[in-house]
Design a protein around this motif. Structure first.
Motif, short mmCIF file in Angstrom:
data_model
loop_
_atom_site.label_atom_id
_atom_site.label_comp_id
_atom_site.label_asym_id
_atom_site.label_seq_id
_atom_site.Cartn_x
_atom_site.Cartn_y
_atom_site.Cartn_z
N ASN A 6 0.81 -1.22 0.00
CA ASN A 6 0.00 0.00 0.00
C ASN A 6 0.83 1.25 0.00
O ASN A 6 0.49 2.22 -0.64
N LYS A 7 1.92 1.22 0.78
CA LYS A 7 2.78 2.40 0.77
C LYS A 7 3.41 2.58 -0.60
O LYS A 7 3.56 3.67 -1.08
N PHE A 53 -13.33 0.85 8.80
CA PHE A 53 -12.02 0.81 9.43
C PHE A 53 -11.64 2.23 9.84
O PHE A 53 -11.63 3.13 9.01
N GLU A 55 -8.86 4.78 11.57
CA GLU A 55 -7.47 4.98 11.98
C GLU A 55 -7.25 6.47 12.17
O GLU A 55 -7.85 7.28 11.46
N ILE A 57 -5.56 8.91 10.98
CA ILE A 57 -4.78 9.22 9.79
C ILE A 57 -5.37 10.52 9.27
O ILE A 57 -6.52 10.82 9.56
N GLY A 251 -4.37 -0.72 11.06
CA GLY A 251 -3.56 0.16 10.29
C GLY A 251 -2.09 0.20 10.75
O GLY A 251 -1.64 -0.42 11.70
N CYS A 252 -1.40 0.96 9.95
CA CYS A 252 0.03 1.19 10.21
C CYS A 252 0.24 1.79 11.60
O CYS A 252 1.29 1.64 12.20
N TRP A 282 1.36 8.67 10.79
CA TRP A 282 0.87 9.48 9.66
C TRP A 282 1.31 10.94 9.74
O TRP A 282 0.72 11.82 9.11
N GLU A 370 -1.34 -6.30 8.55
CA GLU A 370 -0.52 -6.46 7.34
C GLU A 370 0.85 -7.05 7.66
O GLU A 370 1.86 -6.65 7.10
N HIS A 416 -6.69 -7.14 2.37
CA HIS A 416 -6.78 -5.70 2.09
C HIS A 416 -6.67 -5.43 0.59
O HIS A 416 -5.80 -5.99 -0.06
N TYR A 418 -6.64 -2.16 -2.21
CA TYR A 418 -6.73 -0.76 -2.67
C TYR A 418 -6.38 -0.78 -4.15
O TYR A 418 -5.31 -1.26 -4.51
N GLU A 445 -9.78 -3.99 4.89
CA GLU A 445 -9.54 -2.67 4.30
C GLU A 445 -9.78 -2.80 2.80
O GLU A 445 -9.23 -3.70 2.17
N ALA A 483 -11.98 1.51 4.00
CA ALA A 483 -10.84 2.18 4.67
C ALA A 483 -10.25 3.28 3.79
O ALA A 483 -10.22 3.12 2.58
N PRO A 484 -9.67 4.32 4.40
CA PRO A 484 -9.95 4.78 5.75
C PRO A 484 -11.10 5.75 5.75
O PRO A 484 -11.54 6.20 4.69
N TRP A 494 -3.40 10.30 3.10
CA TRP A 494 -3.85 9.16 2.29
C TRP A 494 -4.73 9.72 1.18
O TRP A 494 -5.55 10.61 1.45
O1 AHR Z 1 -5.76 2.65 5.31
C1 AHR Z 1 -4.50 3.21 5.22
C2 AHR Z 1 -3.38 2.19 5.44
O2 AHR Z 1 -3.36 1.22 4.44
C3 AHR Z 1 -3.48 1.39 6.71
O3 AHR Z 1 -2.91 2.06 7.78
C4 AHR Z 1 -2.70 0.16 6.42
O4 AHR Z 1 -3.19 -0.98 7.08
C5 AHR Z 1 -2.77 0.04 4.92
O5 AHR Z 1 -1.49 -0.07 4.42
#
Ligand code: AHR
Length: 805
Positions: A6-7, A53, A55, A57, A251-252, A282, A370, A416, A418, A445, A483-484, A494
């Protein structure tokens, strides 16, 4: 150490550019028909199916679901006066942050957890200002509680004036605080606003001599949601989603980049002055004002099942040695006791003291976020076995990062996702063929995060299509969580978040309404459903080409495009200019047989070629001249923002990315500056091959790039008696569809349709037009067991058909 898909996604979005619209074509087909087998009901739909979800963030908590108006109230954010302004009229007074760990440890701070405080050495007039989180929303007639702790040193004993002041400088409320002591003492005053301003600030001023220490300077609105200390409009927006499961707190954030930053629930409970604030993954300091207890309370207030995700003994960078995992095991057991233990248990009694004598009845705990690999498996085993032994009724959720652990077998595994809208539409049938003997799924997520602008209708359509698949397969997918959730628009860490707010207002993405519609219209028993004759939606089948750079300059020459039968589709030796090519940004110029992009700007691209091209091979020479990144080649381009791409030397020249619109393959690598490379990309069906100097560097395949343009789920709602259909038309145009409710006996011929659509798939909601894309309801009438309806292009329709109940 963390496999950080995801990052990577976010980084590549930021560095390599975002694309925003769809590339889909429909194929002609006969009349569409949906058949719902009403007389052969399927599985029960778990009530927990649609959740969310949460977080901290994007400043979603500090700055503002947690409504503290003062930023850096406890001076813990840094060793300087961050987010405060000290105005010193005669230049003689001083303000400094005292860190008790380094300065005056013998004097100590407010308490042992609160390591920093403000010290003012006053010689005459001074003023402190705090602007909160991008302005304080002050509302006329509302009351606010101002609280601070002070300690008088060296004689300071004149009153402090506290004023709430509008951006225009008008005083909206004021009060006086006086009579300071030599030991720490709290002062509380109530302020009622005589005017409104969403960008107000606070001023604390005095004229005196001596030294004054201050800490925990707080300004809180008295009106909060259910009197449980959360910003009312945001909590209500969340509540309206009717979320059924509430995964928190990350989450992270749970993992932390290092253990110093990981979320530790024990430091987030009790008196807020003794909670240990910590650096949030974050990008800001977290006060922990919204702590473990408040999360459980929020879940209860929402009527959602709390699902606590706890650190497994792994941060993004480190892991706890197995022989030191005792505390991690204990923390998990204690978290359950805090939530569920009797009032006379150790942690249950603390919960009672914190205002909730009755247990919260938490049923779900997720071990890790994760995390994966052997290190995860052995830590999972340790914690999971300890919980199973002491709390056999708790549902244990494992991460499935790579592979899920099997010893002990998890009750649910967390996946998860995305991606872009097309990926979600194409994968709407992902669980149709899931092995029913495998563990049940929690999609913990998911969200459309690319090719959706800032969160447009098309994104909502992708998510809605996917959610029909979750609902159809809710015998295996027992829970899910978008999420999120929240984003302060002043700090978007994000890219795409469901509820966006500033100090005063909020708006939901179109996807917010899709979430609401699914949760509000879930039904209790799944009904089998078949779709026939709907046009197929084909993604990324055709399109032209393009070149690009991002924050760098590059050159291109000897361009040739060959069709799969060897015909030359296009050729250029760059002796002519490229005036007829479409440009986004950059300085593109043809000189001496070379095309050069020389501006250092993001997303500088040019597009050429024919939208009807399907399979081809493109060859050219490319050279990086200077700057951060390398060379981008676009293919199957339908418009300037929607295509497949190969990026050579992206992410600051540390990687290569091949992206076919559905999957993105990122590998490490770089290119040299000032060196011509032979570049080749072969595009054939669902397979893309990318070569550098004759060597195959990356290959990516998506076997089936076609899917039904209509995605459907159906359910019976035993409470209302309604038969509920969720129909997503992911194609661009209207689709006339016959719906057959096979075997339905008690239909009244009446019902309603709730439709989420808009003029274009690119439409978004904004602070100015918060409900531009939102559902509209209309009545439906039909006779017998068949109805015909035209579903608009890019729409989600909830059909609720009444029965005699
Ligand atoms: O939802 C944002 C981030 O995406 C979460 O912190 C993490 O679990 C995922 O990498």
């Amino acid at each position: 150490m963390k496999k950080d898909i995801n990052k990577h996604l976010v980084t590549s979005l930021l560095l390599c550019g975002l694309s925003t619209v769809l590339n889909a074509q429909t194929t002609k087909a006969g009349k569409a028909k949906i058949t719902v087998e009403v007389n052969t009901p399927g599985h029960r739909i778990p009530s927990t199916l649609f959740g969310s979800f949460f977080e901290d963030i994007n400043h979603s908590t500090d700055g503002r679901l947690y409504p503290e108006l003062i930023r850096n109230r406890s001076f813990e954010d840094s060793d300087t006066l961050e987010n405060w302004k000290f105005i010193n009229q005669n230049d003689a007074s001083k303000a400094s942050v005292i860190n008790v760990d380094t300065l005056y440890p013998q004097v100590g701070g407010l308490n042992v957890f609160n390591r920093k405080y403000l010290s003012i050495e006053a010689k005459g007039e001074f003023k402190l200002e705090n602007y909160g989180f991008w302005g304080m929303n002050i509302v006329k007639g509302n009351s606010y509680t101002f609280k601070l702790a002070t300690r008088r040193v060296e004689g300071f004993n004149t009153p402090l004036k506290v004023s709430i002041v509008s951006a225009a400088g008008i005083e909206l409320a004021n009060a006086e605080v006086k009579g300071f002591d030599e030991g720490w003492k709290y002062y509380t005053v109530s302020l009622t606003a005589t005017g409104s301003d969403p960008k107000a600030h606070i001023e604390i001023s005095a004229k005196g001599n001596g030294r004054l220490h201050m800490d925990m300077i707080s300004l809180m609105p008295d009106q909060t949601w259910k009197n449980h200390g959360l910003r009312t409009d945001l909590a209500e927006a969340f509540n309206a989603m009717q979320t059924k499961v509430f995964r928190f707190p990350g989450g992270c954030w749970v993992e932390g980049d290092s253990f110093k930053q990981m979320h530790n629930w024990k430091k987030t409970i009790g008196n807020i002055d003794t909670r240990t604030s910590s650096w949030n993954f974050w990008g800001y300091n977290a006060t922990q004002g919204l702590g473990y207890h408040e999360y459980l309370q929020l879940a209860e207030d929402l009527g959602a099942e709390p699902l606590f995700c706890i650190n497994v003994g792994m941060s993004h960078r480190d892991f706890v040695p197995m022989d030191q995992m005792g505390q991690w095991v204990q923390d998990a057991l204690d978290a359950i006791e805090y939530a569920n233990g009797a009032e006379n248990s150790v942690w249950g009694s603390i919960r009672a003291k914190n205002g909730h004598p009755k247990p919260f009845n938490m049923k779900y705990i997720e071990i890790g976020n994760e995390n994966g690999g052997d290190q995860y498996a052995e830590r999972w085993k340790l914690i999971a076995n300890a919980i199973r032994t002491k709390y056999p009724d708790i549902t244990l959720i494992a991460n499935s990062w790579g592979a899920y652990p099997k010893d002990p077998m998890p009750d649910l595994i967390d996946e998860h996702y995305y991606d872009n809208p097309e990926w979600f539409i194409l994968n709407a049938d992902k669980y149709d063929n899931y092995d029913r003997k495998s563990p049940k799924i929690f999609v913990g997520e998911y969200a459309v995060t690319s090719k959706t602008g800032k969160g447009n209708l098309r994104g909502a359509i992708g998510e809605a299509a996917w959610m029909t698949g979750l609902e159809r397969n809710s015998d295996v997918v027992n829970m899910s969580a978008y999420a999120p959730l929240f984003c302060n628009v002043n700090h978007r860490a994000w890219p795409i978040n469901l509820i966006n707010f500033d100090s005063q207002h909020w708006y939901g993405l179109p996807g917010y309404y899709a979430q609401q519609l699914f949760a509000q219209n879930q039904g209790t028993v799944s009904l089998p459903v078949k779709v026939a004759g709907a046009p197929l939606l084909a993604f990324y089948e055709k399109g032209g080409l393009g070149f690009g750079t991002s924050n760098n300059s590059a050159e291109f020459k000897d361009l040739k495009v060959l069709a799969s039968d060897g015909r030359v589709l296009f050729q250029s030796d760059f002796t002519k200019n490229i005036d007829d090519w479409q440009k986004t940004a950059g300085e593109w110029e043809v000189k001496d047989g070379v095309l050069r992009q020389s501006a250092t700007t993001v997303n500088a691209s040019v597009f050429f070629g024919d939208k009807s091209w399907t399979d081809y091979t493109v060859t050219f020479k490319g050279r990086k001249i200077s700057g951060e990144n390398g060379i981008q080649i676009y293919f199957r381009n339908q418009n300037k923002e929607d295509q497949m791409r190969w990026e050579i030397g992206c992410n600051k020249n540390t990687g290569f990315t091949l992206d076919n619109g559905f999957s993105k393959q990122i590998i490490p690598g770089s290119i040299e500056t000032d060196r011509w490379y032979d570049i080749k990309v072969e595009v054939k069906g669902g397979t893309i091959k990318a070569y550098l100097d004759g060597k195959l560097i990356q290959e990516i395949s998506t076997p089936n790039l076609k899917t039904n343009s209509i995605c459907v789920s159906a359910a019976n709602d035993e409470l209302s008696g309604d038969i509920i259909l969720k129909v997503v038309n992911a194609a661009p145009g209207n689709l006339k569809t016959e719906i057959n409710l096979s075997g339905a006996e008690k239909l009244t011929g009446k019902g309603k349709a709730i439709v989420l659509t808009s003029a274009t798939p690119l439409d978004e909601n904004t602070m100015e037009q918060p409900t531009k894309v939102s559902p509209k309801t209309e009545n439906v009438k039909f006779s017998g067991t068949t109805l015909t309806r035209s579903f608009p292009g890019n729409s989600l329709t909830i059909l609720r058909l009444e029965t005699q109940h």
